[in-house]
Write an enzyme that holds these catalytic residues in place. Structure first.
Site, PDB file in Angstrom:
ATOM      1  CG  ASN A  43     -25.942 -21.848   0.110  1.00 43.17           C
ATOM      2  OD1 ASN A  43     -27.038 -21.312  -0.027  1.00 43.17           O
ATOM      3  ND2 ASN A  43     -25.793 -22.967   0.791  1.00 43.17           N
ATOM      4  CD  GLU A  65     -29.276 -24.233   1.396  1.00 41.22           C
ATOM      5  OE1 GLU A  65     -30.378 -24.597   1.868  1.00 41.22           O
ATOM      6  OE2 GLU A  65     -28.469 -23.517   2.002  1.00 41.22           O
ATOM      7  CE1 TYR A 111     -25.822 -26.771   1.213  1.00 43.56           C
ATOM      8  CE2 TYR A 111     -27.705 -28.084   0.529  1.00 43.56           C
ATOM      9  CZ  TYR A 111     -27.084 -27.257   1.453  1.00 43.56           C
ATOM     10  OH  TYR A 111     -27.729 -26.931   2.624  1.00 43.56           O
ATOM     11  CG  ASP A 120     -22.484 -24.557   1.568  1.00 39.77           C
ATOM     12  OD1 ASP A 120     -21.540 -24.771   2.357  1.00 39.77           O
ATOM     13  OD2 ASP A 120     -23.659 -24.352   1.945  1.00 39.77           O
ATOM     14  CG  ASN A 141     -22.701 -26.960   4.768  1.00 40.11           C
ATOM     15  OD1 ASN A 141     -22.773 -25.965   5.481  1.00 40.11           O
ATOM     16  ND2 ASN A 141     -23.670 -27.334   3.951  1.00 40.11           N
ATOM     17  CG  ASP A 199     -27.099 -18.375   5.513  1.00 38.83           C
ATOM     18  OD1 ASP A 199     -27.169 -18.642   4.296  1.00 38.83           O
ATOM     19  OD2 ASP A 199     -27.428 -19.202   6.391  1.00 38.83           O
ATOM     20  CG  HIS A 200     -23.578 -19.551   2.345  1.00 42.22           C
ATOM     21  ND1 HIS A 200     -22.562 -20.433   2.595  1.00 42.22           N
ATOM     22  CD2 HIS A 200     -24.689 -20.090   2.938  1.00 42.22           C
ATOM     23  CE1 HIS A 200     -23.009 -21.458   3.305  1.00 42.22           C
ATOM     24  NE2 HIS A 200     -24.293 -21.275   3.523  1.00 42.22           N
TER      25      HIS A 200
END
Length: 293
Positions: free
Chosen positions: A31, A58, A135, A180, A182, A283-284
């Protein structure tokens, strides 16, 4: 005297047969949180690691704005896109050609959360390898579908993934599902199981739905096939932490699953944790598997 006519040597056919005996594919999911903003970081990773296939989430750009030329200069000439302006977006970039690509929608929304490709004869494989890049919706902050439409969307999305027949490999099918997702489904996929039970991404209902999808499709979670359940594993660290290294409050949100037919072909698994410390990072971080196919 042997009078049989011998076939002419066909170099292309011979090379194809040799390639089709077996090969290893290195596959990364990441991501990237805006592919245009972080294209230099992506290039840094690709130059260092050289995966055969990179699955991005993303991407946050429409297809006509995707940095195709940069990827092609890096050796990734084959691209499958499902993007949109400013939000979401997924992509598969590859050194290996695709036989086919597809896009699936969920929850009656056109929000660019899936792209799939098939690697086959064009890539030198003896049998097709189907790859799904997802995603999954993040779900907002409130873990109550009655109060939070984003969380309701996430739960419905996971339900529809479970109900999607093409995501359930049959015996012998060679499938890979990455992205991702999540959800950090296990106790040691988060920095504190007790403190995150009411935090979106680790609530019991999300974990139950993701693990239900995994078991329904008989998927093998490569991370937990290679790393003991007792060991902490993270792929995401929040931007909110003043010092993400010192706090180390991570979660494992990024996944690589393979069908049972590929379990025996898993050769390596790694998380590029250092990428979280690069300048202006996502952040990933990249998650990579090596699979013999």
């Amino acid at each position: 005297m042997d009078t049989r006519v011998k076939p002419a040597y066909d170099g292309k056919q011979t090379c194809r047969r040799l390639r089709q005996k077996s090969m290893q594919i290195t596959l990364t999911t990441w991501n990237v949180n805006s592919v245009r903003l972080r294209i230099d970081l992506v290039a840094k990773f690709l130059k260092a690691q050289r995966p055969d296939v990179l699955c991005l989430q993303e991407t946050k750009c429409p297809d006509d704005a995707f940095p195709l030329k940069r990827f092609r200069r890096l050796g990734y000439e084959h691209v499958a896109l499902n993007g949109q302006k400013g939000y979401h977006g997924v992509a598969v970039v590859s050194k290996l050609p695709f036989d086919a690509s597809n896009i699936r929608t969920f929850c009656d929304k056109i929000d660019s959360r899936h792209v799939g490709v098939t690697l086959g004869g064009e890539a030198g494989l003896a049998a097709p390898l189907v790859l799904h890049n997802f995603y999954v919706p993040a779900g907002g902050d409130i873990p109550d579908p009655a109060l939070n439409p984003k969380f309701a969307h996430k739960l419905q999305f996971l339900d529809e993934m479970k109900a999607c027949t093409p995501l359930h490999p049959r015996d012998g099918d060679r499938h890979v599902l990455v992205g991702d997702l999540n959800v950090a489904p296990h106790e040691h996929d988060v920095w504190s199981h007790k403190q995150l039970l009411k935090i979106v991404s680790h609530t019991p209902v999300e974990c139950e739905k993701l693990l239900g999808l995994q078991s329904h499709g008989n998927w093998v979670d490569i991370a937990r096939a290679r790393i003991p359940m007792s060991e902490k594993v993270y792929t995401w660290w929040s931007y909110r932490a003043a010092d993400w290294v010192a706090a180390n409050r991570g979660r494992r949100l990024d996944h690589i699953w393979v069908s049972e037919a590929l379990r025996g072909g898993i050769r390596d698994f790694r998380i590029t944790r250092a990428a979280r410390g690069w300048e202006r990072p996502s952040d990933h971080v990249p998650v990579t598997a090596v699979i013999e196919v």
